[in-house]
Enzyme design. Structure first.
Site: not given
Length: 490
Positions: A37-39, A55, A63, A165, A221, A304
């Site tokens: 999982m990210n954003d 994400q 990733w 985005d 971003e 990150w």
């Protein structure tokens, strides 16, 4: 009809979710169903529930080609997993369905706006465009004429490789949809572009709302743009920031630009800039407005750099922050945990007027899933004085907060929390001298520290063994403290 790629992802996440040990997850923060999982994406209110997408790469804890994971909640605390919403399965998004947003349309459907990414196999260069999918809160169909915004609509000098985005909203006065999106400009830094549409399918460029000019990092971003307490707020997440005193740090930041907005002329007037979260693990925040008028923010509770420290045996990686209520006071963005968290408080333990110097523990003040208020005072502090609070502590591990009351400096230090590689583990922030209010949320492997009713926030992760539950206090000179702690029972 769902694509083979999406069906495969849904079958995989359903199968592998059963293998996740629930006690490895955060108790009251959202983690991915499985995988990476990210954003946060698509934070929106739809059919009586708050939907959050993210994400997502279900097949590994690193990733990979981005999907959209999906969860919903009625109170921001207890989350229900829903099937993955998007998978990279079209020519215009075969390198990934990257970050975006969501909105309920007039016909009652739920629209997702996201960035489709394509990589040229020869040059390895990216092309990023904005795409649309519409659905019912579970299943989403990608628009047959995607992408709806491509490089042909960019202003002169705008990059087609760094264009991502989208955050969408509807303006009832104008009867138009608007979105902001990040773009890299001809000087190599970032800008936020504004587009408008009558129907979410046909878009036109309106203006550039603001740009970095290489002062606040490079690419901007994950923008968000909204009005709050008679102030216009622009949130962006810059890459490649250079540290500026203690407000901004090197690398990826999330910053808040406060100012005014002339809606008729679409002109944003920036008046101040501040960090959103000064901890070690926070990025890409996105907001939603609730039916009762609150503006709620959530971010990726990770960085990150520290993602390299993930536990090797977990079947998932990544966590979202606690959703936070936003307000403006004296020209500064304030954040506090959503009020819904308080209904999960139990086992209240409180001490008033505690005096301490030597290392000290208090009966009932311990644990790893808790909500704790502390008011510290050292009115006679000298330049050498420091107050230290250690948590997630045992004979070998601890994470500490150090408060230097003479200067008003606060230091967060996780050097001894058990990380297995050398990354940044200390962060200093400026706060008030001699007296400080803290609200500390712990959730197994994370801490969120709110200073002085949310004037500043520090969010960080750590992977200390869960059995380390002690909390200790000490000071170089006599200090005073009021403290109340609740267990959070879910």
């Amino acid at each position: 009809m769902n694509s083979k790629s999406l069906i495969k992802a849904r079958e995989y996440e359903l199968q592998e979710e059963a293998k996740v040990n629930v006690s490895d997850r955060a108790a009251f923060h959202l983690t991915p169903r499985v995988g990476w999982m990210n954003d946060p994406n698509g934070f929106s209110y739809y059919k009586g529930k708050y939907h959050l997408f993210y994400q997502y790469y279900p097949y590994d804890t690193s990733w990979g080609p981005m999907h959209w994971g999906h969860a919903c909640t009625e109170d921001f605390i207890k989350w229900e997993y829903l099937p993955a919403a998007l998978a990279p399965d079209q020519e215009y998004d075969d390198f990934g369905c990257w970050s975006g947003s969501a909105i309920e349309l007039a016909d009652g459907t739920h629209a997702l706006m996201y960035t489709g990414v394509v990589e040229d196999p020869q040059t390895k260069e990216f092309t990023q465009t904005q795409c649309l999918a519409v659905g019912d809160g579970i299943d989403y169909i990608k628009f047959e004429n995607n992408p709806v915004i491509d490089g042909s609509l960019l202003p002169e000098g705008g990059s087609r490789a760094d264009f991502r985005d989208p955050k969408i909203w509807y303006d009832k006065d104008d009867q138009l949809y608007y979105l902001v999106v990040g773009n890299r400009t001809e000087d190599g830094s970032g800008a936020i572009l504004l587009f408008q549409s009558p129907d979410v399918k046909q878009w036109e460029y309106v203006t550039t709302l603001d740009r970095s000019d290489n002062k606040y990092g490079k690419m901007w971003e994950c923008p968000d743009f909204f009005s709050l307490d008679d102030t216009q707020v622009l949130l962006v997440s810059p890459q490649e920031m250079r540290a500026q005193k203690l407000e901004f740090h090197n690398g990826n930041n999330s910053i808040c630009l406060l100012g005014s907005y002339n809606k008729k002329k679409h002109k944003f007037g920036r008046e101040s800039v501040q960090s959103v979260d000064q901890g070690l693990d926070f990025y890409a925040p996105q907001t939603v407005e609730t039916p009762d008028g609150r503006r709620i923010l959530i971010g990726w509770m990770q960085s990150w750099e520290s993602s390299r420290n993930q536990p090797h045996d977990n079947k998932f990686f990544g966590t979202m922050s606690i959703p936070r209520e936003l307000s403006i006071k004296d020209g500064r963005l304030l954040q506090k945990p959503v009020k819904e968290l308080e209904k999960y408080r139990d086992n209240r333990v409180s001490y008033q007027g505690v005096t301490f110097k030597e290392p000290m523990q208090l009966d009932g003040i311990n644990g790893r899933i808790l909500d704790m208020d502390i008011c510290l005072q050292m009115p006679e502090a000298t330049t050498n004085d420091v107050v230290t609070i250690a948590f997630a502590k045992d004979h070998e591990n601890e994470t500490i907060i150090q408060y230097f009351p003479h200067s008003g400096l606060l230091r967060f230090d996780r050097n001894n929390c058990g990380f297995n590689c050398d990354i940044l583990n200390v962060r200093d922030v400026e706060t008030t001298p001699y007296k400080l209010k803290l609200r500390i949320l712990l959730d197994r492997y994370s801490s969120e520290i709110f200073l002085n009713e949310g004037e500043r926030v520090l969010t960080s992760t750590f992977y200390t063994p869960i059995q380390a539950t002690d909390i200790t206090f000490q000071a170089t000179s006599e200090a005073y403290m009021d403290i109340t702690k609740w267990d959070l029972m879910l």
